[in-house]
Design an enzyme around this catalytic site. Structure first.
Site, PDB file in Angstrom:
ATOM      1  N   GLY A  44      39.194  51.173  32.378  1.00 32.30           N
ATOM      2  CA  GLY A  44      38.092  51.731  31.584  1.00 32.30           C
ATOM      3  C   GLY A  44      38.097  53.225  31.811  1.00 32.30           C
ATOM      4  O   GLY A  44      39.159  53.844  31.797  1.00 32.30           O
ATOM      5  N   SER A 101      45.202  50.202  35.060  1.00 30.33           N
ATOM      6  CA  SER A 101      44.790  51.438  34.396  1.00 30.33           C
ATOM      7  C   SER A 101      43.874  52.246  35.330  1.00 30.33           C
ATOM      8  O   SER A 101      44.333  52.652  36.396  1.00 30.33           O
ATOM      9  CB  SER A 101      44.151  51.100  33.051  1.00 30.33           C
ATOM     10  N   ALA A 102      42.613  52.455  35.014  1.00 31.25           N
ATOM     11  CA  ALA A 102      41.733  53.200  35.924  1.00 31.25           C
ATOM     12  C   ALA A 102      41.720  52.577  37.321  1.00 31.25           C
ATOM     13  O   ALA A 102      41.640  53.283  38.330  1.00 31.25           O
ATOM     14  CB  ALA A 102      40.312  53.251  35.365  1.00 31.25           C
ATOM     15  N   HIS A 113      49.545  54.045  31.249  1.00 37.08           N
ATOM     16  CA  HIS A 113      49.690  54.276  29.800  1.00 37.08           C
ATOM     17  C   HIS A 113      50.652  55.444  29.538  1.00 37.08           C
ATOM     18  O   HIS A 113      50.464  56.207  28.586  1.00 37.08           O
ATOM     19  CB  HIS A 113      48.336  54.580  29.133  1.00 37.08           C
ATOM     20  N   GLU A 129      53.272  51.366  29.307  1.00 40.26           N
ATOM     21  CA  GLU A 129      52.368  50.226  29.104  1.00 40.26           C
ATOM     22  C   GLU A 129      53.125  48.911  29.308  1.00 40.26           C
ATOM     23  O   GLU A 129      54.282  48.782  28.907  1.00 40.26           O
ATOM     24  CB  GLU A 129      51.745  50.280  27.713  1.00 40.26           C
TER      25      GLU A 129
END
Lengths: 247, 247
Positions: free
Chosen positions: B85, B117-118, B154, B196
């Site tokens: 997020g 991700s985060a 990403h 990704e």
């Protein structure tokens, strides 16, 4: 106050010509412009590149980094141009050199301000709608606050596409609209998503959109797409802030 | 320490299946996983979405936000999964709830950690290689520091392309490589640019690359492209840090 805020992406002859014409109209017959190159690492190289690419519109650019006392250089300047690059690095330098208040005072007293990309972000209340990587932590996210809205430069709509093995593939990171929706989950200020090549001219209460479309984001409202030329002031006034009931 | 770090973009059946298989291998037969949804605004919705999309790999996810004492929940957890997020929002919550030290202590003592991700960014020393918008200023950019390198999730190479009037146009904002080069103008830590669908498995000193290529960035060196499967540990050790003389 008189501000010229550019999105960035001034990489085609047509866009450079439009920007130069706007700069000449904005700055008039000043002898030279104080240029702030702090968003890039190579300050001398930045000033040189601006002239080589015609992004100085024929004006002499006086690099603020060549002055022993940069605040005094702001006091004496006829006009100010803050260049793009990394917003976090730029904001860190502005805070550490105590330049925010001198710049605010001069611009509020009428000195013409120009900022492109990161330089347009710092005209806004905070850096919170920059697209840049947080390579350094500034003392604060607070920026100049010359306008009551945020700019999101290099705006684009929808997903983007990246090359992988020479083919274009959809990229699944958050879209720009996702990011700005998240900004409005935690902040109230309206945001102008300004497509590359776009310019905002702020003067006498007007906020003119020139050169490219914009999408205006307000907390609690559906985004609104606007084509140039247009006056965005009704969308971006203080009255336009805060949660609405449209969605 | 045992960590599973995912890039993000787990949006195809094949990628979800690979991630689920890696999760089952990583977490084994734990009864449930403590899930940290702080990077999104809607915590309950996040836990529900993870299960609906099969991103829980069949495990029960226990949302940390449902615990009155989240630090105590970390103390008792068998396994931890930090979701993606907005990295700034996530880091702000981890600092304000004083969760960094409890998580570090448990992971260093052997509790399996997963972050996508985060959630992969926060396993690194700082958030400085996140792609996210700085919608909130955390008390510090410091993160868990479980690994001696930074992850850039990403990741993609080269320029990207955006839709404008239904045509794809080159976008002129900084490329990801530009951003990471700027990171290394101000920081020494090596960075893994993870495409990704890619996964890093950190275990017993090995850093295995699975599922997608990576580009490793070291200050003062040319970037190196690496295909999976591979062990990145030689590229990312403490000895790999600092300015080199390759360029």
């Amino acid at each position: 106050m008189r501000l010229l805020l550019g999105s960035g992406g001034f990489r085609t002859d047509e866009r450079v010509a439009l920007l130069a014409a706007q700069m000449r109209d904005h700055f008039g017959d000043v002898a030279k412009i104080l240029f702030v190159p702090y968003a890039l690492a190579d300050h001398d190289g930045y000033v040189q590149m601006m002239t080589e690419r015609g992004l100085n519109a024929g004006y002499a650019l006086d690099g603020i980094h060549t002055h022993a006392d940069p605040a005094a250089a702001v006091e004496r300047a006829e006009a100010l141009y803050v260049g793009g690059g990394n917003t976090f690095r730029l904001v860190d330098e502005l805070h550490r050199r105590d330049l925010l208040e001198p710049i605010r005072a001069r611009v509020r007293a009428g000195m013409p301000y120009m900022g492109v990309s990161a330089g347009s972000n710092v005209a806004c209340p905070t850096l919170k709608t920059t697209n840049d990587m947080p390579i350094v932590m500034p003392p604060s996210f607070e920026t100049l606050g010359l306008v009551p809205f945020h700019n999101n430069p290099h705006y684009f709509c929808g997903t983007n596409f990246v090359k992988r093995d020479d083919d274009l593939h959809e990229h699944f990171g958050e879209t720009r609209d996702d990011r700005l929706r998240e900004f409005h989950e935690m902040n109230d200020t309206p945001v102008v998503g300004l497509w590359e090549g776009g310019i905002l001219r702020v003067d006498a209460g007007r906020i003119r959109l020139i050169g490219a479309p914009a999408r205006v984001f307000r907390r609690g409202h559906q985004p609104v797409d606007i084509d140039p030329p247009a006056d965005l002031s009704a969308h971006l006034s203080a009255a336009a802030q805060g949660p609405g009931n449209a969605i």
